[in-house]
Design a protein around this motif. Sequence first.
Motif, PDB file in Angstrom:
ATOM      1  N   UNK A 103       0.824  -1.206   0.000  1.00  0.00           N
ATOM      2  CA  UNK A 103       0.000   0.000   0.000  1.00  0.00           C
ATOM      3  C   UNK A 103       0.862   1.263   0.000  1.00  0.00           C
ATOM      4  N   UNK A 104       1.938   1.208   0.772  1.00  0.00           N
ATOM      5  CA  UNK A 104       2.852   2.358   0.789  1.00  0.00           C
ATOM      6  C   UNK A 104       3.485   2.573  -0.580  1.00  0.00           C
ATOM      7  N   UNK A 105       3.879   1.448  -1.229  1.00  0.00           N
ATOM      8  CA  UNK A 105       4.458   1.568  -2.571  1.00  0.00           C
ATOM      9  C   UNK A 105       3.429   2.133  -3.551  1.00  0.00           C
ATOM     10  N   UNK A 106       2.179   1.674  -3.477  1.00  0.00           N
ATOM     11  CA  UNK A 106       1.135   2.178  -4.359  1.00  0.00           C
ATOM     12  C   UNK A 106       0.833   3.645  -4.088  1.00  0.00           C
ATOM     13  N   UNK A 107       0.853   4.040  -2.823  1.00  0.00           N
ATOM     14  CA  UNK A 107       0.640   5.450  -2.513  1.00  0.00           C
ATOM     15  C   UNK A 107       1.750   6.318  -3.102  1.00  0.00           C
ATOM     16  N   UNK A 108       2.980   5.819  -3.040  1.00  0.00           N
ATOM     17  CA  UNK A 108       4.081   6.561  -3.660  1.00  0.00           C
ATOM     18  C   UNK A 108       3.873   6.659  -5.172  1.00  0.00           C
TER      19      UNK A 108
ATOM     20  N   UNK B 122       1.158   9.158  -5.875  1.00  0.00           N
ATOM     21  CA  UNK B 122       1.685  10.512  -5.691  1.00  0.00           C
ATOM     22  C   UNK B 122       2.508  10.937  -6.909  1.00  0.00           C
ATOM     23  N   UNK B 123       3.333  10.030  -7.426  1.00  0.00           N
ATOM     24  CA  UNK B 123       4.111  10.344  -8.619  1.00  0.00           C
ATOM     25  C   UNK B 123       3.213  10.602  -9.827  1.00  0.00           C
ATOM     26  N   UNK B 124       2.127   9.781  -9.947  1.00  0.00           N
ATOM     27  CA  UNK B 124       1.194  10.002 -11.051  1.00  0.00           C
ATOM     28  C   UNK B 124       0.487  11.338 -10.940  1.00  0.00           C
ATOM     29  N   UNK B 125       0.129  11.711  -9.709  1.00  0.00           N
ATOM     30  CA  UNK B 125      -0.502  13.018  -9.522  1.00  0.00           C
ATOM     31  C   UNK B 125       0.447  14.145  -9.903  1.00  0.00           C
ATOM     32  N   UNK B 126       1.706  14.015  -9.520  1.00  0.00           N
ATOM     33  CA  UNK B 126       2.684  15.036  -9.890  1.00  0.00           C
ATOM     34  C   UNK B 126       2.861  15.094 -11.408  1.00  0.00           C
TER      35      UNK B 126
END
Length: 316
Positions: free
Chosen positions: A78-83, A86-90
Amino acid sequence: MVFRLQALLLHGSLPEEDQDGSVSFGDNRANTEQQLVLIRSRLDQSTEEALDLKRELLRHKQEARHLQAIKDALQQRLAVQEDAVLQLKQELLRCNMAKDQLEGENAELKHKLSERNKLLTEYEVSSFIIYTSMHLSCLLQGEELQLVREALRSLRDSFSGHDPQHHTLDTLEQGVSSLMDRLHSLDTQRRQDRGEFKSPGRRANSTDRDSWPQSSKMAHSHSSPGLDTAVSTKVLYFTDRSLTPFLINIPKRLGEVTLRDFKAAVDRQGSFRYHFKALDPEFGTVKEEVFQDGAVVPGWEGKIVAWVEEDHGERR
Protein backbone atom coordinates in the motif's frame (compact mmCIF):
# COMPACT_ATOMS: atom_id res chain seq x y z
CA MET A 1 -17.95 -36.27 50.08
CA VAL A 2 -16.44 -34.70 47.00
CA PHE A 3 -14.15 -32.52 49.14
CA ARG A 4 -13.04 -35.56 51.08
CA LEU A 5 -12.30 -37.44 47.88
CA GLN A 6 -10.27 -34.52 46.57
CA ALA A 7 -8.32 -34.41 49.85
CA LEU A 8 -7.77 -38.14 49.58
CA LEU A 9 -6.49 -37.87 46.06
CA LEU A 10 -4.26 -34.89 46.78
CA HIS A 11 -2.88 -35.85 50.22
CA GLY A 12 -3.41 -39.58 50.32
CA SER A 13 -5.47 -39.30 53.52
CA LEU A 14 -8.74 -37.89 54.73
CA PRO A 15 -8.95 -34.69 56.70
CA GLU A 16 -8.35 -35.02 60.45
CA GLU A 17 -11.92 -34.21 61.31
CA ASP A 18 -13.01 -37.02 59.06
CA GLN A 19 -10.51 -39.63 60.31
CA ASP A 20 -12.64 -40.43 63.32
CA GLY A 21 -15.61 -41.03 61.21
CA SER A 22 -13.79 -43.12 58.65
CA VAL A 23 -15.31 -46.21 60.16
CA SER A 24 -18.70 -44.95 59.28
CA PHE A 25 -17.74 -44.94 55.76
CA GLY A 26 -16.47 -48.46 55.69
CA ASP A 27 -19.61 -49.66 54.24
CA ASN A 28 -19.42 -47.21 51.48
CA ARG A 29 -15.77 -47.90 50.49
CA ALA A 30 -16.78 -49.77 47.36
CA ASN A 31 -19.02 -46.94 46.33
CA THR A 32 -16.27 -44.41 47.02
CA GLU A 33 -13.75 -46.29 44.90
CA GLN A 34 -16.17 -46.28 42.03
CA GLN A 35 -16.62 -42.54 42.40
CA LEU A 36 -12.85 -42.12 42.57
CA VAL A 37 -12.43 -44.00 39.30
CA LEU A 38 -15.09 -41.83 37.76
CA ILE A 39 -13.41 -38.67 38.97
CA ARG A 40 -10.04 -39.85 37.63
CA SER A 41 -11.55 -40.56 34.25
CA ARG A 42 -13.07 -37.12 34.24
CA LEU A 43 -9.72 -35.67 35.27
CA ASP A 44 -8.02 -37.49 32.39
CA GLN A 45 -10.67 -36.21 30.04
CA SER A 46 -10.18 -32.64 31.32
CA THR A 47 -6.43 -33.05 30.85
CA GLU A 48 -6.93 -34.17 27.27
CA GLU A 49 -9.25 -31.24 26.67
CA ALA A 50 -6.66 -28.89 28.16
CA LEU A 51 -4.02 -30.31 25.81
CA ASP A 52 -6.38 -29.89 22.87
CA LEU A 53 -6.98 -26.32 23.92
CA LYS A 54 -3.24 -25.71 24.13
CA ARG A 55 -2.71 -27.15 20.68
CA GLU A 56 -5.62 -24.99 19.37
CA LEU A 57 -4.11 -21.93 21.04
CA LEU A 58 -0.74 -22.68 19.44
CA ARG A 59 -2.38 -23.04 16.03
CA HIS A 60 -4.24 -19.76 16.47
CA LYS A 61 -1.00 -18.04 17.46
CA GLN A 62 0.67 -19.35 14.32
CA GLU A 63 -2.26 -18.12 12.22
CA ALA A 64 -2.10 -14.77 13.96
CA ARG A 65 1.62 -14.49 13.16
CA HIS A 66 0.89 -15.46 9.53
CA LEU A 67 -1.89 -12.86 9.30
CA GLN A 68 0.42 -10.27 10.83
CA ALA A 69 3.02 -11.06 8.18
CA ILE A 70 0.38 -10.72 5.45
CA LYS A 71 -0.76 -7.43 7.00
CA ASP A 72 2.81 -6.12 7.00
CA ALA A 73 3.25 -7.13 3.36
CA LEU A 74 -0.04 -5.47 2.38
CA GLN A 75 0.92 -2.31 4.24
CA GLN A 76 4.23 -2.26 2.42
CA ARG A 77 2.50 -2.72 -0.94
CA LEU A 78 0.00 0.00 0.00
CA ALA A 79 2.85 2.36 0.79
CA VAL A 80 4.46 1.57 -2.57
CA GLN A 81 1.13 2.18 -4.36
CA GLU A 82 0.64 5.45 -2.51
CA ASP A 83 4.08 6.56 -3.66
CA ALA A 84 3.17 5.57 -7.23
CA VAL A 85 -0.14 7.46 -7.00
CA LEU A 86 1.69 10.51 -5.69
CA GLN A 87 4.11 10.34 -8.62
CA LEU A 88 1.19 10.00 -11.05
CA LYS A 89 -0.50 13.02 -9.52
CA GLN A 90 2.68 15.04 -9.89
CA GLU A 91 3.04 13.87 -13.50
CA LEU A 92 -0.62 14.76 -14.17
CA LEU A 93 -0.06 18.20 -12.69
CA ARG A 94 2.94 18.73 -14.93
CA CYS A 95 0.95 17.52 -17.95
CA ASN A 96 -1.90 19.91 -17.12
CA MET A 97 0.54 22.78 -16.80
CA ALA A 98 2.12 21.83 -20.12
CA LYS A 99 -1.34 21.53 -21.68
CA ASP A 100 -2.33 24.99 -20.43
CA GLN A 101 0.91 26.39 -21.79
CA LEU A 102 0.34 24.72 -25.16
CA GLU A 103 -3.25 25.98 -25.28
CA GLY A 104 -2.03 29.48 -24.58
CA GLU A 105 0.60 29.20 -27.29
CA ASN A 106 -2.03 27.73 -29.66
CA ALA A 107 -4.40 30.62 -28.97
CA GLU A 108 -1.60 33.10 -29.52
CA LEU A 109 -0.64 31.39 -32.77
CA LYS A 110 -4.28 31.42 -33.92
CA HIS A 111 -4.48 35.11 -33.11
CA LYS A 112 -1.27 35.79 -35.01
CA LEU A 113 -2.54 33.66 -37.92
CA SER A 114 -5.82 35.59 -37.94
CA GLU A 115 -3.95 38.89 -37.92
CA ARG A 116 -1.69 37.62 -40.69
CA ASN A 117 -4.65 36.48 -42.78
CA LYS A 118 -6.31 39.83 -42.20
CA LEU A 119 -3.17 41.68 -43.26
CA LEU A 120 -2.83 39.36 -46.26
CA THR A 121 -6.44 40.03 -47.26
CA GLU A 122 -5.94 43.76 -46.89
CA TYR A 123 -2.74 43.49 -48.91
CA GLU A 124 -4.51 41.55 -51.65
CA VAL A 125 -7.36 44.05 -51.76
CA SER A 126 -4.94 46.98 -51.75
CA SER A 127 -2.83 45.34 -54.45
CA PHE A 128 -5.92 44.70 -56.53
CA ILE A 129 -7.07 48.29 -56.09
CA ILE A 130 -3.63 49.63 -57.01
CA TYR A 131 -3.38 47.30 -59.99
CA THR A 132 -6.87 48.24 -61.16
CA SER A 133 -6.22 51.94 -60.67
CA MET A 134 -2.92 51.76 -62.61
CA HIS A 135 -4.20 49.70 -65.52
CA LEU A 136 -7.84 50.71 -65.79
CA SER A 137 -7.04 53.60 -68.09
CA CYS A 138 -5.40 51.10 -70.46
CA LEU A 139 -8.34 48.68 -70.51
CA LEU A 140 -9.98 49.48 -73.79
CA GLN A 141 -11.13 46.01 -74.82
CA GLY A 142 -14.46 44.58 -73.65
CA GLU A 143 -12.98 41.22 -72.70
CA GLU A 144 -10.50 42.82 -70.30
CA LEU A 145 -13.23 44.90 -68.67
CA GLN A 146 -15.29 41.73 -68.30
CA LEU A 147 -12.35 40.13 -66.48
CA VAL A 148 -12.23 43.07 -64.07
CA ARG A 149 -15.95 42.72 -63.48
CA GLU A 150 -15.65 38.99 -62.76
CA ALA A 151 -12.63 39.60 -60.51
CA LEU A 152 -14.60 42.12 -58.46
CA ARG A 153 -17.51 39.72 -58.12
CA SER A 154 -15.25 36.80 -57.18
CA LEU A 155 -13.41 38.91 -54.62
CA ARG A 156 -16.72 40.03 -53.08
CA ASP A 157 -17.95 36.44 -52.80
CA SER A 158 -14.80 35.47 -50.89
CA PHE A 159 -15.74 37.80 -48.01
CA SER A 160 -18.37 37.19 -45.35
CA GLY A 161 -21.65 39.07 -45.35
CA HIS A 162 -20.53 41.82 -42.98
CA ASP A 163 -16.85 42.03 -43.84
CA PRO A 164 -15.56 45.65 -43.81
CA GLN A 165 -13.79 44.94 -47.10
CA HIS A 166 -17.16 45.18 -48.87
CA HIS A 167 -17.00 48.94 -48.30
CA THR A 168 -13.64 49.06 -50.08
CA LEU A 169 -15.05 47.03 -52.98
CA ASP A 170 -18.07 49.33 -53.11
CA THR A 171 -15.80 52.35 -53.33
CA LEU A 172 -13.70 50.64 -56.01
CA GLU A 173 -16.75 49.64 -58.02
CA GLN A 174 -18.21 53.14 -57.84
CA GLY A 175 -14.85 54.62 -58.77
CA VAL A 176 -14.54 52.27 -61.74
CA SER A 177 -18.04 53.15 -62.89
CA SER A 178 -17.32 56.84 -62.50
CA LEU A 179 -14.04 56.50 -64.40
CA MET A 180 -15.80 54.59 -67.18
CA ASP A 181 -18.38 57.36 -67.42
CA ARG A 182 -15.63 59.97 -67.58
CA LEU A 183 -13.75 58.00 -70.23
CA HIS A 184 -16.95 57.66 -72.22
CA SER A 185 -17.64 61.38 -71.86
CA LEU A 186 -14.09 62.23 -72.95
CA ASP A 187 -14.36 59.84 -75.87
CA THR A 188 -17.67 61.41 -76.89
CA GLN A 189 -16.20 64.89 -76.55
CA ARG A 190 -13.22 63.92 -78.73
CA ARG A 191 -15.53 62.52 -81.34
CA GLN A 192 -17.59 65.70 -81.31
CA ASP A 193 -14.44 67.79 -81.60
CA ARG A 194 -13.38 65.68 -84.57
CA GLY A 195 -16.79 66.04 -86.16
CA GLU A 196 -17.74 62.39 -85.65
CA PHE A 197 -21.41 62.14 -84.68
CA LYS A 198 -23.46 59.09 -84.06
CA SER A 199 -26.40 58.46 -86.31
CA PRO A 200 -29.82 58.52 -84.62
CA GLY A 201 -30.89 55.23 -83.10
CA ARG A 202 -27.35 53.79 -83.25
CA ARG A 203 -25.27 53.06 -80.18
CA ALA A 204 -21.80 54.39 -79.69
CA ASN A 205 -19.00 52.27 -81.09
CA SER A 206 -17.27 51.86 -77.73
CA THR A 207 -16.40 48.31 -76.75
CA ASP A 208 -15.25 49.23 -73.28
CA ARG A 209 -18.57 50.94 -72.55
CA ASP A 210 -20.67 48.03 -73.75
CA SER A 211 -18.60 45.38 -71.99
CA TRP A 212 -19.08 46.87 -68.51
CA PRO A 213 -22.26 45.92 -66.60
CA GLN A 214 -25.33 48.07 -67.01
CA SER A 215 -24.91 49.55 -63.54
CA SER A 216 -21.54 51.02 -64.55
CA LYS A 217 -23.05 52.68 -67.61
CA MET A 218 -25.32 54.72 -65.37
CA ALA A 219 -23.88 57.67 -63.55
CA HIS A 220 -23.19 57.51 -59.81
CA SER A 221 -23.44 60.44 -57.46
CA HIS A 222 -19.93 61.62 -58.34
CA SER A 223 -20.11 61.04 -62.11
CA SER A 224 -19.38 63.71 -64.64
CA PRO A 225 -22.09 66.35 -65.15
CA GLY A 226 -22.26 65.57 -68.88
CA LEU A 227 -25.30 63.26 -68.40
CA ASP A 228 -28.82 64.59 -68.75
CA THR A 229 -30.27 64.27 -65.23
CA ALA A 230 -33.66 65.57 -66.36
CA VAL A 231 -34.59 62.17 -67.84
CA SER A 232 -32.92 59.98 -65.21
CA THR A 233 -33.95 58.71 -61.79
CA LYS A 234 -31.57 58.44 -58.87
CA VAL A 235 -31.66 55.00 -57.22
CA LEU A 236 -30.30 54.24 -53.75
CA TYR A 237 -30.26 50.52 -52.90
CA PHE A 238 -28.98 48.41 -50.03
CA THR A 239 -27.70 44.83 -50.00
CA ASP A 240 -27.33 42.35 -47.14
CA ARG A 241 -23.64 41.88 -47.95
CA SER A 242 -22.55 45.50 -47.66
CA LEU A 243 -23.05 48.15 -45.02
CA THR A 244 -22.64 50.92 -47.60
CA PRO A 245 -25.60 51.63 -49.92
CA PHE A 246 -25.17 51.87 -53.71
CA LEU A 247 -26.20 54.93 -55.70
CA ILE A 248 -26.94 54.70 -59.45
CA ASN A 249 -29.02 56.52 -62.06
CA ILE A 250 -31.53 54.91 -64.39
CA PRO A 251 -32.16 56.85 -67.61
CA LYS A 252 -35.91 56.97 -67.13
CA ARG A 253 -38.29 59.29 -65.37
CA LEU A 254 -39.69 58.37 -61.97
CA GLY A 255 -42.89 56.43 -62.54
CA GLU A 256 -41.57 54.78 -65.70
CA VAL A 257 -38.88 52.62 -64.09
CA THR A 258 -39.89 48.97 -63.97
CA LEU A 259 -38.49 46.10 -61.95
CA ARG A 260 -36.81 44.83 -65.13
CA ASP A 261 -35.01 48.17 -65.50
CA PHE A 262 -33.93 48.01 -61.86
CA LYS A 263 -32.61 44.44 -62.24
CA ALA A 264 -30.69 45.40 -65.37
CA ALA A 265 -29.16 48.37 -63.57
CA VAL A 266 -28.18 46.36 -60.50
CA ASP A 267 -26.97 43.41 -62.62
CA ARG A 268 -26.33 40.86 -59.85
CA GLN A 269 -26.21 37.11 -60.37
CA GLY A 270 -28.39 34.89 -58.21
CA SER A 271 -31.91 34.86 -56.86
CA PHE A 272 -33.01 38.00 -55.01
CA ARG A 273 -36.07 39.68 -53.53
CA TYR A 274 -36.65 43.35 -54.16
CA HIS A 275 -38.27 45.76 -51.69
CA PHE A 276 -38.90 49.45 -52.28
CA LYS A 277 -39.66 52.26 -49.89
CA ALA A 278 -43.20 53.48 -50.50
CA LEU A 279 -46.01 55.44 -48.89
CA ASP A 280 -49.18 53.51 -48.14
CA PRO A 281 -52.39 55.51 -47.47
CA GLU A 282 -53.33 53.20 -44.61
CA PHE A 283 -50.03 52.22 -42.99
CA GLY A 284 -47.77 55.11 -43.94
CA THR A 285 -44.13 54.37 -44.82
CA VAL A 286 -43.64 50.71 -45.81
CA LYS A 287 -41.24 48.44 -47.69
CA GLU A 288 -43.19 47.21 -50.71
CA GLU A 289 -42.02 44.02 -52.41
CA VAL A 290 -42.32 43.90 -56.22
CA PHE A 291 -42.41 40.55 -58.05
CA GLN A 292 -43.38 41.20 -61.69
CA ASP A 293 -40.62 42.40 -64.02
CA GLY A 294 -43.03 44.67 -65.86
CA ALA A 295 -44.36 46.33 -62.68
CA VAL A 296 -43.45 49.96 -62.05
CA VAL A 297 -41.40 50.34 -58.88
CA PRO A 298 -42.60 52.94 -56.37
CA GLY A 299 -40.63 56.10 -55.69
CA TRP A 300 -39.91 58.09 -52.56
CA GLU A 301 -39.43 61.85 -52.53
CA GLY A 302 -38.28 62.02 -56.15
CA LYS A 303 -35.98 58.98 -56.05
CA ILE A 304 -36.07 55.22 -55.58
CA VAL A 305 -34.95 53.60 -52.32
CA ALA A 306 -34.61 49.82 -52.58
CA TRP A 307 -33.34 46.73 -50.71
CA VAL A 308 -31.87 43.79 -52.62
CA GLU A 309 -31.98 40.69 -50.42
CA GLU A 310 -30.82 37.19 -51.31
CA ASP A 311 -33.64 34.67 -51.74
CA HIS A 312 -32.81 31.48 -49.75
CA GLY A 313 -35.76 29.50 -51.09
CA GLU A 314 -38.39 30.92 -48.74
CA ARG A 315 -41.87 30.86 -50.22
CA ARG A 316 -43.41 34.22 -50.72
